[in-house]
Design a protein around this motif. Structure first.
Motif, mmCIF file in Angstrom:
data_model
loop_
_atom_site.group_PDB
_atom_site.id
_atom_site.type_symbol
_atom_site.label_atom_id
_atom_site.label_comp_id
_atom_site.label_asym_id
_atom_site.label_seq_id
_atom_site.Cartn_x
_atom_site.Cartn_y
_atom_site.Cartn_z
ATOM 1 N N VAL A 100 1.395 -1.331 0.373
ATOM 2 C CA VAL A 100 0.067 -0.211 -0.108
ATOM 3 C C VAL A 100 0.939 1.329 0.384
ATOM 4 O O VAL A 100 1.538 1.066 0.238
ATOM 5 C CB VAL A 100 -1.012 -0.023 0.978
ATOM 6 C CG1 VAL A 100 -2.328 -1.349 1.279
ATOM 7 C CG2 VAL A 100 -0.355 -0.119 2.412
ATOM 8 N N ARG A 101 0.289 2.717 -0.597
ATOM 9 C CA ARG A 101 0.550 3.377 -0.692
ATOM 10 C C ARG A 101 -0.211 4.110 0.754
ATOM 11 O O ARG A 101 -1.063 4.927 0.304
ATOM 12 C CB ARG A 101 1.127 4.801 -1.297
ATOM 13 C CG ARG A 101 1.673 5.513 -1.739
ATOM 14 C CD ARG A 101 1.855 6.483 -2.455
ATOM 15 N NE ARG A 101 0.600 6.874 -3.120
ATOM 16 C CZ ARG A 101 -0.012 6.141 -4.672
ATOM 17 N NH1 ARG A 101 0.412 5.121 -5.348
ATOM 18 N NH2 ARG A 101 -0.845 6.910 -4.978
ATOM 19 N N ALA A 102 0.458 4.951 1.779
ATOM 20 C CA ALA A 102 -0.390 6.222 2.101
ATOM 21 C C ALA A 102 0.312 7.150 2.875
ATOM 22 O O ALA A 102 1.503 7.352 2.570
ATOM 23 C CB ALA A 102 0.335 5.583 4.210
ATOM 24 N N GLU A 103 -0.506 8.124 2.205
ATOM 25 C CA GLU A 103 -0.634 9.349 2.259
ATOM 26 C C GLU A 103 -0.786 10.286 3.349
ATOM 27 O O GLU A 103 -2.160 10.305 4.059
ATOM 28 C CB GLU A 103 -1.428 9.703 0.873
ATOM 29 C CG GLU A 103 -0.916 9.156 -0.517
ATOM 30 C CD GLU A 103 -2.372 9.307 -1.127
ATOM 31 O OE1 GLU A 103 -3.272 10.465 -1.724
ATOM 32 O OE2 GLU A 103 -2.341 9.492 -2.711
ATOM 33 N N LEU A 104 0.232 10.816 3.864
ATOM 34 C CA LEU A 104 -0.394 11.028 5.205
ATOM 35 C C LEU A 104 -0.102 12.210 5.303
ATOM 36 O O LEU A 104 0.435 13.218 4.506
ATOM 37 C CB LEU A 104 1.263 10.766 5.870
ATOM 38 C CG LEU A 104 1.328 9.109 5.536
ATOM 39 C CD1 LEU A 104 3.056 8.380 6.850
ATOM 40 C CD2 LEU A 104 0.169 8.302 6.869
ATOM 41 N N PRO A 105 -0.482 12.770 6.236
ATOM 42 C CA PRO A 105 -0.802 14.542 6.727
ATOM 43 C C PRO A 105 1.289 14.864 6.730
ATOM 44 O O PRO A 105 1.608 14.532 7.153
ATOM 45 C CB PRO A 105 -0.616 14.530 7.979
ATOM 46 C CG PRO A 105 -1.874 13.824 8.858
ATOM 47 C CD PRO A 105 -1.228 12.040 7.628
ATOM 48 N N GLY A 106 1.018 16.242 5.690
ATOM 49 C CA GLY A 106 2.393 16.701 5.799
ATOM 50 C C GLY A 106 2.410 16.238 4.333
ATOM 51 O O GLY A 106 4.216 16.243 3.935
ATOM 52 N N ASP A 107 2.253 16.361 3.290
ATOM 53 C CA ASP A 107 3.053 15.452 2.149
ATOM 54 C C ASP A 107 3.784 14.217 2.244
ATOM 55 O O ASP A 107 5.264 14.478 1.776
ATOM 56 C CB ASP A 107 2.810 17.389 1.769
ATOM 57 C CG ASP A 107 1.939 18.118 0.986
ATOM 58 O OD1 ASP A 107 0.919 17.761 0.804
ATOM 59 O OD2 ASP A 107 2.342 18.948 1.082
ATOM 60 N N ARG A 108 2.908 13.935 3.588
ATOM 61 C CA ARG A 108 4.487 12.471 3.366
ATOM 62 C C ARG A 108 3.354 11.196 2.667
ATOM 63 O O ARG A 108 2.485 11.580 2.842
ATOM 64 C CB ARG A 108 5.474 12.168 4.537
ATOM 65 C CG ARG A 108 6.308 11.520 4.548
ATOM 66 C CD ARG A 108 6.876 11.738 6.130
ATOM 67 N NE ARG A 108 6.059 11.245 7.417
ATOM 68 C CZ ARG A 108 6.116 10.048 7.725
ATOM 69 N NH1 ARG A 108 7.066 8.964 7.341
ATOM 70 N NH2 ARG A 108 4.998 8.779 8.777
ATOM 71 N N ALA A 109 4.783 10.274 2.127
ATOM 72 C CA ALA A 109 4.245 9.268 1.306
ATOM 73 C C ALA A 109 4.597 8.269 2.416
ATOM 74 O O ALA A 109 5.874 8.257 2.793
ATOM 75 C CB ALA A 109 3.864 9.003 0.357
ATOM 76 N N LEU A 110 4.086 6.743 2.503
ATOM 77 C CA LEU A 110 4.735 5.846 2.849
ATOM 78 C C LEU A 110 4.259 4.734 2.336
ATOM 79 O O LEU A 110 3.041 4.040 1.851
ATOM 80 C CB LEU A 110 4.333 5.682 4.565
ATOM 81 C CG LEU A 110 4.852 3.926 4.870
ATOM 82 C CD1 LEU A 110 6.599 4.748 5.029
ATOM 83 C CD2 LEU A 110 4.745 4.366 6.485
ATOM 84 N N VAL A 111 5.607 4.020 1.298
ATOM 85 C CA VAL A 111 5.175 2.362 0.368
ATOM 86 C C VAL A 111 5.499 1.720 1.402
ATOM 87 O O VAL A 111 7.068 0.835 1.824
ATOM 88 C CB VAL A 111 6.037 2.576 -0.393
ATOM 89 C CG1 VAL A 111 4.916 1.291 -1.210
ATOM 90 C CG2 VAL A 111 4.941 4.092 -1.374
ATOM 91 N N GLY A 112 4.807 0.271 1.609
ATOM 92 C CA GLY A 112 5.012 -0.811 2.361
ATOM 93 C C GLY A 112 3.990 -1.734 2.186
ATOM 94 O O GLY A 112 3.434 -1.604 1.587
ATOM 95 N N GLU A 113 4.392 -3.579 3.233
ATOM 96 C CA GLU A 113 3.409 -3.871 3.589
ATOM 97 C C GLU A 113 2.073 -3.544 4.567
ATOM 98 O O GLU A 113 3.100 -3.465 5.416
ATOM 99 C CB GLU A 113 3.993 -5.591 2.938
ATOM 100 C CG GLU A 113 2.574 -6.211 3.419
ATOM 101 C CD GLU A 113 3.456 -7.530 3.389
ATOM 102 O OE1 GLU A 113 2.920 -8.845 3.143
ATOM 103 O OE2 GLU A 113 4.579 -7.839 3.656
#
Length: 286
Positions: A240-253
């Motif tokens: 998944v890609r998590a689109e987080l507050p502060g324009d940050r993205a996190l990709v992983g399982e």
């Protein structure tokens, strides 16, 4: 409760979408031993969540109040997204809950609890398997593809209450979909699209899960909620890609759901990070 109830001259214009029977719903749901104390159906409103939050703030709604709209023209989802659909094509309603005895830090489980309750009810009443996309989307399968058929929005109402809004597309047709990735119970092959028994099933399932969770002091493990949500969650096991507050993205399982209801994402760097808020994009099937 006395929300606005504007007249609707086109109420009977679509005979394939009959109006809800408010009196019958009230008789079926507002028993002496029931959580539900009042069921109101209005023809049209902006947002049932906004209306019920306002009623709660004014002291005009008690725990167990249910407000249903045949049509919403300012329905809201997470991240200020809008939710609109043709009149009587779905179930659009909000409930007022006051989880006394449950620590406030566990109230974040309420939208997840609602998802489990709704998915369980839809399977029973409509014969449609419904998966949960963390944190609050209801997914059905149409032509072999996952599509969003509903959503949940929880909002605080003062210091002691939460209003939970639920929207479910029931008879929405392909040419009525707001976006191609949307779906409905009818498009997913529902064995029944009668909204009255479906609404009763959802509210009874929600009452059951809410009672179990509240009796356990909001403990997601002791109440069985954490396990039930994980079993129904289509996000777990996916990249998944998590689109987080502060324009940050996190990709992983997406590997787990923690005790606070947060989604735990394992990155390629070997870090496991819990995500409590953000938009989740499924990048590939589990």
């Amino acid at each position: 409760m006395t929300p606005q109830n504007p007249s609707d001259d086109s109420r009977w214009s679509d005979l394939e979408r009959p109006p809800l029977n408010a009196a019958a719903l009230r008789r079926a749901l507002t028993r002496d031993d029931s959580l539900w104390c009042d069921v109101e159906v209005v023809q049209r409103t902006g947002s049932t969540n906004s209306d019920l939050v306002a009623l709660a703030a004014a002291g005009d709604a008690d725990e167990g109040a249910v407000l249903v709209a045949e049509e919403q023209d300012a329905g809201r989802g997470r991240l200020d997204r809008t939710w609109t659909a043709p009149a009587r094509s779905g179930l659009f309603f909000s409930v007022l809950l006051k989880p006394a005895g449950v620590p406030v830090e566990r109230w974040g489980w309420l939208p997840l609890l609602t998802g489990v309750a709704v998915a369980t009810a839809i399977a029973r009443a409509a014969g449609v398997d419904t998966a949960l996309k963390w944190p609050n989307d209801l997914l059905v399968t149409v032509d072999g593809k996952e599509r969003k058929a509903g959503g949940i929005l929880a909002e605080r109402a003062g210091t002691d209450a939460v209003v939970v809004g639920i929207g479910i597309n029931v008879t929405l047709r392909e040419d009525e979909l707001p976006v191609p990735q949307a779906g409905s119970l009818a498009l997913a092959g529902a064995i029944s699209t009668d909204r009255d028994p479906l609404l009763r099933a959802v509210l009874r399932s929600l009452e059951e899960w809410y009672g179990r969770w509240r009796d356990a002091g909001g403990d997601p493990a002791a109440s069985g909620l954490q396990e039930a949500y994980a079993a129904a969650c289509s996000t777990l096991g996916r990249t998944v890609r998590a689109e987080l507050p502060g324009d940050r993205a996190l990709v992983g399982e997406a590997v787990a759901l923690d005790g606070d209801g947060r989604l735990v994402i394992a990155t390629e760097e070997g870090v496991q990070e819990p995500v409590g808020a953000g938009d989740i994009v499924h990048l590939r099937p589990a």
